[in-house]
Structures are given as C-alpha cells and as structure tokens.
Design a protein around this motif. Sequence first.
Motif, PDB file in Angstrom:
ATOM      1  N   ALA A 618       0.730  -1.208   0.075  1.00 25.33           N
ATOM      2  CA  ALA A 618      -0.066  -0.221  -0.009  1.00 25.33           C
ATOM      3  C   ALA A 618       0.880   1.159  -0.110  1.00 25.33           C
ATOM      4  O   ALA A 618       0.411   2.458  -0.561  1.00 25.33           O
ATOM      5  N   PHE A 619       2.070   1.226   0.491  1.00 26.62           N
ATOM      6  CA  PHE A 619       2.846   2.355   0.390  1.00 26.62           C
ATOM      7  C   PHE A 619       3.614   2.815  -0.938  1.00 26.62           C
ATOM      8  O   PHE A 619       3.628   3.936  -1.226  1.00 26.62           O
ATOM      9  N   THR A 620       3.850   1.619  -1.726  1.00 26.23           N
ATOM     10  CA  THR A 620       4.545   2.072  -2.852  1.00 26.23           C
ATOM     11  C   THR A 620       3.623   2.145  -4.309  1.00 26.23           C
ATOM     12  O   THR A 620       3.929   2.550  -5.149  1.00 26.23           O
ATOM     13  N   ARG A 621       2.471   1.714  -4.137  1.00 26.37           N
ATOM     14  CA  ARG A 621       1.318   1.842  -5.121  1.00 26.37           C
ATOM     15  C   ARG A 621      -0.051   1.945  -4.598  1.00 26.37           C
ATOM     16  O   ARG A 621      -0.360   1.517  -3.599  1.00 26.37           O
ATOM     17  N   THR A 622      -0.787   2.535  -5.354  1.00 24.59           N
ATOM     18  CA  THR A 622      -2.234   2.572  -4.990  1.00 24.59           C
ATOM     19  C   THR A 622      -2.913   1.447  -5.054  1.00 24.59           C
ATOM     20  O   THR A 622      -2.769   0.610  -5.937  1.00 24.59           O
ATOM     21  N   ASN A 623      -4.058   1.155  -4.261  1.00 30.12           N
ATOM     22  CA  ASN A 623      -4.652   0.045  -4.161  1.00 30.12           C
ATOM     23  C   ASN A 623      -6.249   0.370  -4.206  1.00 30.12           C
ATOM     24  O   ASN A 623      -6.807   0.635  -3.033  1.00 30.12           O
ATOM     25  N   PRO A 624      -6.863   0.550  -5.123  1.00 26.61           N
ATOM     26  CA  PRO A 624      -8.297   0.794  -5.272  1.00 26.61           C
ATOM     27  C   PRO A 624      -9.367  -0.231  -4.454  1.00 26.61           C
ATOM     28  O   PRO A 624     -10.391   0.214  -4.212  1.00 26.61           O
ATOM     29  N   ALA A 625      -8.783  -1.441  -4.295  1.00 28.62           N
ATOM     30  CA  ALA A 625      -9.510  -2.556  -3.679  1.00 28.62           C
ATOM     31  C   ALA A 625      -8.960  -2.472  -2.063  1.00 28.62           C
ATOM     32  O   ALA A 625      -9.466  -3.514  -1.338  1.00 28.62           O
ATOM     33  N   GLY A 626      -8.388  -1.436  -1.451  1.00 26.31           N
ATOM     34  CA  GLY A 626      -8.428  -1.524   0.040  1.00 26.31           C
ATOM     35  C   GLY A 626      -9.441  -1.668   0.812  1.00 26.31           C
ATOM     36  O   GLY A 626      -9.342  -2.416   1.646  1.00 26.31           O
ATOM     37  N   THR A 627     -10.571  -1.139   0.430  1.00 24.21           N
ATOM     38  CA  THR A 627     -11.887  -1.565   1.156  1.00 24.21           C
ATOM     39  C   THR A 627     -12.170  -2.833   1.350  1.00 24.21           C
ATOM     40  O   THR A 627     -12.329  -3.322   2.527  1.00 24.21           O
ATOM     41  N   GLN A 628     -12.048  -3.478   0.201  1.00 26.50           N
ATOM     42  CA  GLN A 628     -12.705  -4.800  -0.104  1.00 26.50           C
ATOM     43  C   GLN A 628     -11.285  -5.909   0.640  1.00 26.50           C
ATOM     44  O   GLN A 628     -11.648  -6.603   1.315  1.00 26.50           O
ATOM     45  N   ILE A 629     -10.132  -5.366   0.633  1.00 23.14           N
ATOM     46  CA  ILE A 629      -9.419  -6.167   1.462  1.00 23.14           C
ATOM     47  C   ILE A 629      -9.129  -5.915   2.875  1.00 23.14           C
ATOM     48  O   ILE A 629      -9.140  -6.866   3.643  1.00 23.14           O
ATOM     49  N   LEU A 630      -9.750  -4.787   3.458  1.00 25.53           N
ATOM     50  CA  LEU A 630      -9.858  -4.728   4.752  1.00 25.53           C
ATOM     51  C   LEU A 630     -10.972  -5.592   5.299  1.00 25.53           C
ATOM     52  O   LEU A 630     -11.045  -6.282   6.225  1.00 25.53           O
ATOM     53  N   ALA A 631     -12.118  -5.631   4.580  1.00 24.53           N
ATOM     54  CA  ALA A 631     -13.412  -6.393   4.684  1.00 24.53           C
ATOM     55  C   ALA A 631     -13.049  -7.742   4.763  1.00 24.53           C
ATOM     56  O   ALA A 631     -13.454  -8.440   5.715  1.00 24.53           O
ATOM     57  N   GLY A 632     -12.192  -8.299   3.825  1.00 23.60           N
ATOM     58  CA  GLY A 632     -11.902  -9.701   3.721  1.00 23.60           C
ATOM     59  C   GLY A 632     -10.921 -10.146   4.918  1.00 23.60           C
ATOM     60  O   GLY A 632     -10.675 -11.285   4.988  1.00 23.60           O
ATOM     61  N   SER A 633     -10.009  -9.188   5.604  1.00 22.34           N
ATOM     62  CA  SER A 633      -8.873  -9.646   6.361  1.00 22.34           C
ATOM     63  C   SER A 633      -9.258  -9.121   7.830  1.00 22.34           C
ATOM     64  O   SER A 633      -8.335  -9.093   8.528  1.00 22.34           O
ATOM     65  N   ARG A 634     -10.384  -8.503   8.072  1.00 25.72           N
ATOM     66  CA  ARG A 634     -10.607  -7.926   9.390  1.00 25.72           C
ATOM     67  C   ARG A 634     -10.391  -8.649  10.590  1.00 25.72           C
ATOM     68  O   ARG A 634      -9.695  -8.259  11.470  1.00 25.72           O
ATOM     69  N   GLU A 635     -10.893  -9.740  10.627  1.00 27.48           N
ATOM     70  CA  GLU A 635     -10.700 -10.766  11.710  1.00 27.48           C
ATOM     71  C   GLU A 635      -9.430 -11.141  11.925  1.00 27.48           C
ATOM     72  O   GLU A 635      -8.933 -10.916  13.182  1.00 27.48           O
ATOM     73  N   GLN A 636      -8.729 -11.414  10.827  1.00 25.67           N
ATOM     74  CA  GLN A 636      -7.159 -11.677  11.042  1.00 25.67           C
ATOM     75  C   GLN A 636      -6.446 -10.779  11.638  1.00 25.67           C
ATOM     76  O   GLN A 636      -5.670 -10.743  12.311  1.00 25.67           O
ATOM     77  N   LEU A 637      -6.773  -9.462  10.956  1.00 26.73           N
ATOM     78  CA  LEU A 637      -6.094  -8.293  11.416  1.00 26.73           C
ATOM     79  C   LEU A 637      -6.266  -7.936  12.930  1.00 26.73           C
ATOM     80  O   LEU A 637      -5.306  -7.675  13.663  1.00 26.73           O
ATOM     81  N   ASP A 638      -7.502  -8.105  13.401  1.00 28.49           N
ATOM     82  CA  ASP A 638      -7.964  -7.867  14.799  1.00 28.49           C
ATOM     83  C   ASP A 638      -7.055  -8.750  15.630  1.00 28.49           C
ATOM     84  O   ASP A 638      -6.517  -8.335  16.599  1.00 28.49           O
ATOM     85  N   ALA A 639      -6.806 -10.023  15.342  1.00 27.60           N
ATOM     86  CA  ALA A 639      -6.350 -10.912  16.044  1.00 27.60           C
ATOM     87  C   ALA A 639      -4.790 -10.676  16.110  1.00 27.60           C
ATOM     88  O   ALA A 639      -4.240 -10.944  17.099  1.00 27.60           O
ATOM     89  N   ALA A 640      -4.137 -10.432  14.961  1.00 23.81           N
ATOM     90  CA  ALA A 640      -2.834 -10.139  15.150  1.00 23.81           C
ATOM     91  C   ALA A 640      -2.372  -9.137  15.844  1.00 23.81           C
ATOM     92  O   ALA A 640      -1.507  -8.800  16.544  1.00 23.81           O
ATOM     93  N   LEU A 641      -3.207  -7.984  15.644  1.00 22.28           N
ATOM     94  CA  LEU A 641      -3.105  -6.557  16.644  1.00 22.28           C
ATOM     95  C   LEU A 641      -3.196  -7.107  17.963  1.00 22.28           C
ATOM     96  O   LEU A 641      -2.608  -6.378  18.743  1.00 22.28           O
ATOM     97  N   ALA A 642      -3.977  -8.012  18.394  1.00 23.08           N
ATOM     98  CA  ALA A 642      -4.051  -8.091  19.935  1.00 23.08           C
ATOM     99  C   ALA A 642      -3.099  -9.211  20.487  1.00 23.08           C
ATOM    100  O   ALA A 642      -2.771  -9.044  21.436  1.00 23.08           O
ATOM    101  N   SER A 643      -2.399  -9.845  19.350  1.00 23.66           N
ATOM    102  CA  SER A 643      -0.998 -10.547  19.853  1.00 23.66           C
ATOM    103  C   SER A 643      -0.025 -10.342  18.986  1.00 23.66           C
ATOM    104  O   SER A 643       0.401 -11.152  18.066  1.00 23.66           O
TER     105      SER A 643
END
Length: 953
Positions: A618-643
């Motif tokens: 995301a830093f080196t190129r634009t990603n128009p699918a960012g919102t969809q990526i967040l929706a598809g990985s939200r649970e994994q992201l929350d778990a990783a942030l918690a641990s």
Amino acid sequence: MTEFAIGQRWLSETETELGLGIVVNLDYRLVTVFYPACEEERTYAKANAPLSRMTFAAGDRIQTQAGDALIVSAVEQVDQLLIYQAAPEDDPAALRPVPESQLGYQVELSAVTDRLFSKQLDSNNWFNLRVAALHARTQAEQSPVLGLRGPRIDLIGHQLWIAHEVANRFAPRVLLADEVGLGKTIEAGLILHQQLHTHRASRVLIVVPQPLVHQWFVEMVRRFNLHFSIFDRERLEALQPDESVRDMFARLLEEEHSGVASTPENPFLSEQLILCSTEFLAHCNMDQLASAEWDLLVVDEAHHLSWSEDAPSDAYQRVARLAAAARGLLLLTATPEQLGVESHFARLHLLDPDRFPTLEAFRSEQQDYQRIAALAGELVDNSIWSADLKARLQALLPDIAPEESRRAQILRELLDRSGTGRVLFRNTRKHVEGFPERHVEGIPLPFPEFYANGEPDDALHPESGFNDDRWCAEDPRVSWLAEFLRRDRSRKVLVICARKETAIDLHAWCGYKLGMNVAVFHEDMDLISRDRAAAYFADPEDGAQALICSEIGSEGRNFQFAHHLVLLDLPRNPDLLEQRIGRLDRIGQTQDIQIHVPYFSDHPQEVLFQWYDQGMQAFTRTNPAGTQILAGSREQLDAALASPKDTTLRAALVEDTRTLAQQLQRQLEAGRDRLLELSSHQPEQAAALIAHLADADAAPPSDFMDSAFERFGVEVEEHSEHAIILKPGPHMIEPFPHLPEEGITVTAHRPTALSRDDLQFLTWEHPMVQGAIELVLSEDRGKASVALLRNPKVKPGTLLIEAFYTVECSAPRALQASRFLPGTIIRSLLDAQGRDLSQAISFPGLSQQCHKMEKPLARKIVDSQQALLEKLLANDQQRVNAQAEEIIQAALATMRTHQDGERNRLVQLQQKNPAIRQEEIDFLDRQTDALRQHLAEARCQLAAVRVIVAAAS
C-alpha cells in the motif's frame, strides 16, 4: 420617495443591458422589477433604486411586445400607469391604445451622446478604463475555455477534457469514476464552476459523507471561489421558527389576508449553493429538499450507498429521490463496475432509470458490451489489423470501412453506439502520465517502558494515555524525527499523525523545546490559522521545515512541493492511508516520494506496517481495492493486533492479505474497459484546452485591475515577487467588489497560487475582476471625453472623433447566446469629413498621444462643434448599424448550422444508443427557437466617445 406601481416600465441605470423592465411586486420599502429580455429579476430599495422611468412623448417611436413599431400620438395616465395612443407610421389614422405594460423590452439609448453634449466629460484615464472593460467582457465571452480560466488548478489534460465535455451538456448526468488521486473532486468542481459561470446552472446541492463536508467546503472556496452554505441540523432549526412564532405569524396573515392560505417557506430556497452530509438527509424534510428546484446534484463517495434488488438502503432511496428531482446529477466514486456489477448498476440507475431500468437487463447488456470493449482494446494495441479483426469489426460496424486510417472514427462510433461511455468517465494511473514513484522506509524502534505507566485509548497510539507532552521525551519516534529533520534542514517534511493532541504536543516539543522550525495544522484551528500554517510551510525561503498535521492534514490540501512524508502512526483504513500519501502523491509532483514510518517492534504498530507493506504494497502503489481487502481480512487483522508477538499469526495475515490483494487486482485487470478508458480522455482536445489556458495565463488582468484600483481608490502594497496586498483606501467613494475591510492578498501567477492557499488567484473569471468590469461599465464615467493630441505630424486644430460601439444580445444567460454573438466591439475614428481612419491608427497607439485637456476648454470645444459632432455621429451610427446587421445575420447562420448539426448528431446517436435522452433533443429544439428570437433582436449601441483635438507641438 419615487412612486412605483405594478405594470410601470423602468430602466436600470446601472445595468442597461437588461433592457426595459416591468414592476411586478411592491412592499412598503422594496420594489421588484422583472426584465423580460434576460428573464431576470432585481429587487431594489425604493428610497435609492437606480431606476429611470421610461416614458415616451408624442412623436416618439415605440415597439410593442408583438414587435409592432408605432408612433405615439398622445399619452394619458390612468392609476399611475401610462397609456399611449399610437399608430403605424404609414397609417396614422389607425390609432390604438397601448398600455405601457405591453411595451417591448428592447430600448434605444443615447446616454453617451447625452453626456457628451451636456458637457459631462471625463478624463482620458476613465475613457481608457471603460474601453478596457468593454474589451475584457468581449474577450471573456469569446474565450474557448469560458468557465475554466478561474479555478486554482494545475493544467491537467484529462481533468480539463472531462470538465469541458460534461459542462457543455444540458443538465449533465454522469458518473465520475477516476482512480484515486486523479482528481474527481477537481473535475466536479470544474463542471460546477463552468455551469455556474455560464449560467447553465444556478442552484446546486452537494451531498457528501460527514467527514468530507469540511474538505469539500474548503476545496470549493479555495480552488473555485464557490461559497457553499453548509446545512446541518442546527442550521435547519435556525431557519425554521418554532411553532409558537409560526402560529403567531399565521394569525397575523389571516387577519390581513382573510381567506388566503399560507404555506411554510422552504428553508432550502434560502441559499443557491448548499453542502450537506448524507447523514443529514436522514433527519431533514425530504419533501422540502427534493422540491427546491436543483439544477445540479453532486453526490460524493456514491459507492457507499448500498443497494440490493430486494432491499435498497434508506440512504440510497433518499439520494434516488433527490436524483429524480434534480435536472443534472454528478456521482463520484473510485470503484466502478470492476468491484461489483450490482452496485455499479445501482449508480447508473440513479443517473438514468429509463436507460438502466433493471439489473437483469443491465447484466445482459454488459455481456455484449464486454465483447465490444475487448475489440476496442485490440484496435488500439495492434498497429496492423488482422483479417479476423477486420471481419469482426465489419460485422459490428457494417457502414464503416475497417481501415487503420479510420481508427479514431471507428473508436468514436464504438463509443457512441454502445456501452456507458457517455455517462461514465474513468481514468487510471496506468494511462495518465505525471505520477512519481513511491518509496517506503520502515524504522523499527524499541517500545519504551515509560508507556507501561499510561492507559492509552488505543494500543496503536500509546501517547494517548498522557494529557501533556511528557511522552515526547521518552518516545524514540520523536527522537528519530528530530534527528531526521536535523540531517537535512533544506528538505520539506510533512508529518501526519491520527490525533490532534499528538500533533499539538509534538509541535510544542520540537518547536519550543528543541528549537526547530516547524508548524502545526489541526482541526481546532480556524480556517485562517490553517491557511497561515500551510503558507508558512509552503514558503521556500523562510518557511517551516516541517508541518505537523493531525488526520485533517490528509484531507483537501496538496503539499506536492514536499517530497518527504513521515507517518508517525498508521490508520487502520487503507483508504485513509492512501489519502495521507495523496497529499504528496499528486499529478505534478516533481520528485519521487519518500515515505518514512517509525514504529515499535513486536507491537501492533509493526503488525499494521507489515500488513500494509508486505500484504498489499500500500505504500508503494495505489490500491483501489483497499476497502475490500480490509473487509476480507478484518478478523485476522484484529487477532494479529491483539497478539503482536505471535509471528505465526502475523505471517498468516500477511500471506492471506497478499493472496486476496492479488486476486482482487486480477479482477480489476480482467474488468478493464479499454473503450471506456479511451473515451475518458482525448489527449489532442485536452492539449488544445491546456494551450488556451496557458495563453490566458500569459495575459492576466493585472494591468486592467491596476487601473481600476487607481480609479476607485484601492490601496496596493507589494507583498512578494508575484503577489500584492489590496486594502480599501481612505478616499474610496464606494465599496470595491469582493474587497473585505481587512484587505486581501492576491496573485495572478498560477504557480504561486497553487503553492499558497492563503492568496487569492486573480484571473479574468475571479469574482473581484468580474465585479470590477461590471462596476466600470455600470458607471457613466468614461462614456464621453475630450483629449489633446500631441503629434508634430498632425496639423493643429485637426478634429477627430473616436467612437466605440457594442453589438449585444439581451437574452437569458442560460441560452449562452454569446457562443454565437459574443459582445462585439466596433471602433470608428472619424475625421471632420467623416472618413473612418480606424484601420490606419490603432487605439493603443492613439491613446499614448492623447493628453489631458482642461475641462473649461473641453466644454467650449464641444459647444462650438456640436452641430458637426452630431452630424458625424449620426452618419457613423447608420454605417455601423449596417455592419452590425451583417454580424447579427452571420451569428444567426452560425447558430443554425451548429444547432442543426448537434441535433442531427443526437438523433442519429439515439437510434444506436439509448443513453441519449429525448429530453436532450427537446431542450435543443427549445433552445434553438429562443436563440433565433433573441439573436434577431440584437442591437448596436454607442458605448463610449472621445473627441480629439490636435494641439500645437
């Protein structure tokens, strides 16, 4: 006080081009006059209305609304209205009564000669300023980029072409879907500015998500000089009196007008330009809002309006109601059909429910269109067409020879006959030049034990556990930032953090305790303070090295003169990260962007950094699918942030995110619409627009405005190389247009205006310049002048008359009659024998040799030569009238050719593409009829005259 009565005919002394007006409404202190020629109303205070009663006497010529020319025989007054007894010139016995309310709106004026022969003479400077204003107004109407010269924007081809293409349509209804960073907001602003400037639209409603309201407000003011009123619940309540007050007024009205029902006033009619949030729609009276007669509705982030065939959301239905009521509609989204046919159909259905009636029909049509879009891609990619390609093309376009030499025509036909190209515009970074490379540097830092004592609101922002700047002394991110800034004090650095408290503390620590040259920018500062901070940062010599912003720094402002971006923390939303980077990553950025991200190791900050960097790049190129990526990985992201120390969990998150990002990217590429990309940008036409605007920049209004400032008493101070400070002067007789009491700083230099948001960009379309032109032309000063000519080659005593005539059409502004008959100036330079020398002697050359003549002598010359002057001007008026008639007839012919051609094109396209609305064709027919009538009624009038007498050298 002047006695007014409904039905009387009055002439505006300050706006004579409006034609003859009729009084339509009165109250105890106001009078409203309607001007049929322009279909405009003006309301004046009775006590000082700049109006002259238009009356005629026996022997005068009048014209009725039906176009009959009559000679007045007698006049009588009945109930304050005049009734003329008049007859045709060739039949004096056929007298008939003509109430003044039935007079035509065209009127012949002789104010210039009246001032000349009554010896109301002005100086050469006033005369020259009036002529300059006439030329400025004429050149503006003739400009091929009318409505595009005023905005404070970079001259970027695809933005200008889309704006020019859309804004010239009647009630445009389009979807602007350019990729992130390509300027959809600017395109919408350009369309709005041009439609408002050319009077195709006058009432505009903008609806945006709540977090974007301030950004849009600032963009419209700073870039386009469009001042929108923000409507929220508090504003609405202030405009609507409470029930007790309303009941009291209702009783009073009933007593005064018994039997007359009163209706509540619509608060949305109180302003012409309104900005509100999508959340506001859920609480306002939709009946009132939808009935407020909007010319244009703009909806940003339209993809957030969720829709399904069985259950469209409430927000979607509310916008749909507004869309159905508004004449024009602009929808903005960065995610078109590639990320969901259903939601894409929902947006197109808002634009034109007749063209896109059902999802099923749209799916069927899209399947066929994809074949055509793929064919368009082959036509572009292959310089030599194969026999198979030509055969497929011939089957699709049997009436056009499939030859490479006709590539442009064939692509145009494919666009016109199929698809959504006429209602959808989408450009991508892949096909637009001018973007820099993006590089990222992650700086892992140890987590300080100090933060263990705090109670942060969010683990990603451990400094939020402290209510002062103590954390700055212990946080290694702050130490790293200070060292980074010291290493190279010449580079400009934008620092963004999520919280305003973080920005304030960091600014205080770096600025006051470390003595560094930094500025701060956050939401608690007022607009002027933010402007000053941004201007201080933008100053290349004495400005701040760094600007420390809260999240608001990622909204609206462009800092592309800087190339280093420090992200002190990271947002959890990929779109917000892209917004942050987008402050520097813009078209026109001259260097690669260096992104620096200090983060704590084995901490949620490291998890977020790796998710963005390794998972989706995301830093080196634009990603128009960012919102969809967040929706598809939200649970994994929350778990990783918690641990955060669980490296296995983190690695799985990164790998799954990378897989999802690649999958979505393949969907985007597979859904590429080559025909749409080709139709969304026309490089040749865009280059022509840029060239015209560059020419306009090379001839700014500086000289004209300097003369106007001097004449009207505006004080001018030097500010910097390309900027000046304007203030009301002590001898200023009347307020100068759009000049506040505290003064303003302006520049006519586009690069300076782009780097300094605190400066007004003074172009020919700026409200101050437009107001100055109208102020000069509404004045009587400069209409008549007498000058001394000092030229040793001219015999002393030689008399010359310099006259300027205007050929103008009084018509409703929305007709844009100036496209065919722009205000035209005809200049005459007569000698005593009536010979016209204007071709041999130019106005600038003559003016340099004209000098001041004392008024007593000037009056004596006019008095002694009046008979000759009257004869010469009368003969010249006849000659110029004949010339003007040729101009008018040519304008009519041009109009008919243009309108007929446009109508034929739309009719032919309608047979091939249902996106062409019958409403557009009907509008064109009505427009042609109205143009024919108003152009035929154009008149030539004397605008200014100068008597010149040669003096002994």
